[in-house]
Design an enzyme around this catalytic site. Structure first.
Site, PDB file in Angstrom:
ATOM      1  N   HIS A 242       0.876  -1.171   0.000  1.00 14.76           N
ATOM      2  CA  HIS A 242       0.000   0.000   0.000  1.00 14.76           C
ATOM      3  C   HIS A 242       0.916   1.224   0.000  1.00 14.76           C
ATOM      4  O   HIS A 242       1.653   1.453   0.961  1.00 14.76           O
ATOM      5  CB  HIS A 242      -0.914   0.005   1.225  1.00 14.76           C
ATOM      6  N   GLU A 245       1.456   3.597   3.010  1.00 15.91           N
ATOM      7  CA  GLU A 245       1.966   3.063   4.273  1.00 15.91           C
ATOM      8  C   GLU A 245       3.490   3.026   4.160  1.00 15.91           C
ATOM      9  O   GLU A 245       4.083   2.021   3.767  1.00 15.91           O
ATOM     10  CB  GLU A 245       1.346   1.693   4.548  1.00 15.91           C
ATOM     11  N   HIS A 380       3.391  -3.306   6.639  1.00 15.33           N
ATOM     12  CA  HIS A 380       2.274  -2.386   6.425  1.00 15.33           C
ATOM     13  C   HIS A 380       2.314  -1.280   7.484  1.00 15.33           C
ATOM     14  O   HIS A 380       3.246  -1.192   8.279  1.00 15.33           O
ATOM     15  CB  HIS A 380       0.943  -3.140   6.511  1.00 15.33           C
ATOM     16  N   GLU A 472       2.136  -4.784  10.988  1.00 18.30           N
ATOM     17  CA  GLU A 472       1.584  -3.426  11.002  1.00 18.30           C
ATOM     18  C   GLU A 472       2.480  -2.612  11.927  1.00 18.30           C
ATOM     19  O   GLU A 472       2.512  -2.828  13.139  1.00 18.30           O
ATOM     20  CB  GLU A 472       0.139  -3.435  11.497  1.00 18.30           C
TER      21      GLU A 472
END
Length: 637
Positions: A242, A245, A380, A472
């Site tokens: 992404h 990110e 991410h 994350e």
């Protein structure tokens, strides 16, 4: 969403309920799925009048320069502030308005709920407190609420009364790395500089191009770049799937610099890692998306700008859905021995040119097929948690714990990263958005968080030998450049520890007993774990396992299978479990005849024995049938 401002520094004139309190008035904060829960997507005032305000206490004198505003994040409500005023104070009692010449300034707010809108003050103001005071808002008849998410811009001023100011300043990293955001050209330049500084252990290569033609560059780090060495595992980090990110991208650029510097310095941990592992770092899988987010910058890129590819594809849902293929086969097949549990082929419709598959996704799939990766992580942003497969629920439920056969090892992998990350492992940290992952020790089965069909993690596990998790990295998708040194400190040990897990379990070479040649595509089966892996071109294999005793079987087409017991210890190196397989006589005969060779006497004897055995079995069966028929006739008579 950097959480530099603590919850107790935020106050409001009123709020509708706890889930809409001032602590929820942070830029880009995301709401929960259920309306009315404690994790809503903004601060919302209880009353609908011009006396409402959201206040930030900077705790020391600060030069304020502007405000960024967003509306309420919600799938149920639409609430935005159209215009607002700003006031300043040093004691929270006496307030001075922000002025525009001789009049009180009125700033433009939002027309939609997600686009961040920047308002810069005509002149900066020095104060400790700042208030945002809404003037007009979306009325929605009589149901419109005053709701907003905000970020204030400013820099703290030195306190002349604090002679120990250095003790209160945020710690910088001790590593001398290039801490800033790098666009595509700057990323290329940095990678080139690392390659020039460490030419003996680095190589830059491209795995393909983005939709707009930007190359997907990979930095390889190894003591023999460009070559797969027998018995040496292949590891990869992928960032920027992404594009907005961005922290993963910068961490991988930092990581390649750090490994180069420490290798040259003689750091034995790094030297060992480089000599025993072939490392591949892909800092930007979606460079098109990144460039879009980079142009807007840290504060104004919002939550979604740059997330998707140039064509609008979410790459984390863009890999072939092999989960459904597997589960459908399990439901339809009555003979479990015919089921496969690894190396699932990609469905034909997915590989066609007409399939809606991003060029970046196709490039990564080809990369996975070309290099025998053993372990990977997909970096991410926007949360603080490590997720592991499966990412997709079996019956398309919104969320449901859906484990793989390697659940215990995936939990180990996830814990290895999460427990060594300085922010994740902090028991006093607050949740980022709408889920408290501290309750799960900062790891969770991906499908138990939310359903993600077509994820890279699941594809990697089902189509290749590679185990992969998603990390994350931070609450903020696009942290400010000033925060990058601390983010590196938070993640440096985790990045290294996770790479070292590639050496946990068993490894070995599957060879032909007669020729000692490596056997490619041999299946490695571990008893009680319904997921096999395969040997690669030279016959070497790696099977990630937790400590314990395992019964392992190697089998290959044309060979007799071989089993042995392998003991995995708690050491930071794998247990060697080699296999030597004996060819079946038919396979030997086939190879000899194909080469036009003469059949050796031992093989002639073995073939004769097999023919006699087959003849005896056939004769016995015939005699049994004849006896049964005779008995049947006698019974009738």
């Amino acid at each position: 969403m950097s959480l530099k401002v603590k919850d107790n520094q935020l106050r409001a004139s009123s709020f509708k309920r706890k889930g809409l309190g001032p602590h929820r008035g942070r830029l880009n904060i995301q709401s929960g799925i259920e309306d009315g829960d404690i994790y809503d997507g903004a601060w919302c005032a209880q009353y609908r009048d011009k006396k409402q305000w959201l206040e930030v206490d900077a705790r020391q004198l600060t030069r304020f320069t502007g405000v960024i505003l967003q509306g309420r994040n919600s799938i149920w409500s639409w609430d935005v502030v159209h215009t607002y005023k700003v006031q300043f104070s040093n004691d929270s009692l006496v307030w001075k308005p922000c002025m525009n010449g001789t009049e009180e300034a009125v700033f433009e707010g939002n027309q939609d709920a997600e686009t961040p809108v920047l308002a810069l003050f005509n002149t900066s103001a020095v104060a400790r407190y700042i208030r945002i005071n809404p003037q007009t808002w979306y009325q929605n008849g009589t149901d419109g609420d005053i709701c907003l998410r905000a970020e204030v811009l400013g820099c703290t001023l030195p306190d002349p009364n604090n002679i120990y100011a250095w003790q209160t300043q945020p710690a910088e990293s001790r590593d001398k790395l290039d801490f800033r955001h790098h666009n595509y050209k700057e990323m290329k330049k940095l990678m080139k500089s690392v390659n020039e500084a460490c030419p003996d252990i680095t190589r830059i290569y491209s795995i393909g191009k983005s939709y707009t033609g930007l190359k997907l560059y990979v930095m390889e780090i190894s003591d023999n770049p460009g070559k797969h060495e027998l018995g040496e595992p292949e590891f990869r980090y992928v960032a920027g799937m992404h594009g907005n990110e961005v922290l993963g991208r910068e961490l991988l650029l930092n990581l390649m610099q750090y490994i180069c510097q420490e290798y040259k310095r003689g750091d034995q941990r790094i030297v060992h890692l480089v000599k025993e592992t072939r490392i591949h770092l892909l800092p930007s899988m979606n460079p098109d998306g990144y460039e879009m987010a980079f142009k807007k910058g840290s504060e104004l890129s919002g939550w979604a700008l740059g997330r998707y590819s140039y064509e609008g594809i979410d790459m984390n849902h863009n890999f072939a859905d092999l989960n459904s293929v597997m589960w459908t086969a399990i439901e339809l097949e009555t003979d479990r021995s015919k089921l496969i549990n690894h190396y699932f082929p990609i469905p034909e419709q997915y590989t066609s040119e007409e399939a809606f598959v991003a060029s970046e996704t196709r490039a990564v799939i080809n990369w996975m097929q070309d290099i025998p990766f053993v372990l990977s992580a997909n970096l991410h942003g926007g949360e603080l948690v490590v997720t592991y497969p499966y990412d997709m629920t079996r019956d398309w439920a919104p969320r449901e714990h859906t484990p793989t056969s390697d659940e215990s090892f995936f939990r180990w992998l996830s814990t290895a990263y999460a427990s060594t990350n300085q922010v994740m492992s902090n028991p006093d940290r607050r949740p980022c958005h709408n889920k408290d992952f501290l309750r799960y020790n900062n790891i969770i089965n991906g499908a138990d968080w939310h359903n993600v069909p077509g994820s890279m993690n699941d594809f990697s596990y089902l189509h290749t030998n590679c185990f992969e998790v998603t990390v994350e990295l931070s609450c903020d998708k696009f942290p400010h450049a000033s925060e990058l040194p601390m983010e590196w400190e938070n993640n440096r040990e985790s990045l290294l520890i996770y790479m070292e897990q590639v050496h946990r379990g068993i490894k070995g070479v599957v060879r032909d007993k007669d020729t000692e040649a490596g056997i490619a595509d041999a299946i490695i089966k571990v008893d009680d774990i319904d997921h096999h892996i395969r040997s690669v071109a030279d016959g070497d294999y790696w099977r990630l396992l937790n400590p314990g005793e395992y019964r392992v079987t190697a089998s290959a087409e044309g060979y007799y299978p071989s089993s042995r017991t392998c003991q995995v210890m708690y050491d930071h190196y794998p247990t060697i479990c080699d296999f030597r397989l004996t060819k079946m006589p038919k396979q030997r005969l086939k190879e000899i005849l194909a080469k036009g060779g003469k059949i050796p006497k031992d093989l002639q004897l073995r073939l004769r024995q097999l023919r006699l055995r087959k003849l005896r079995v056939t004769t016995k069966a015939m005699n049994q049938r004849r006896a049964a028929a005779a008995a049947k006739r006698a019974k009738r008579v």
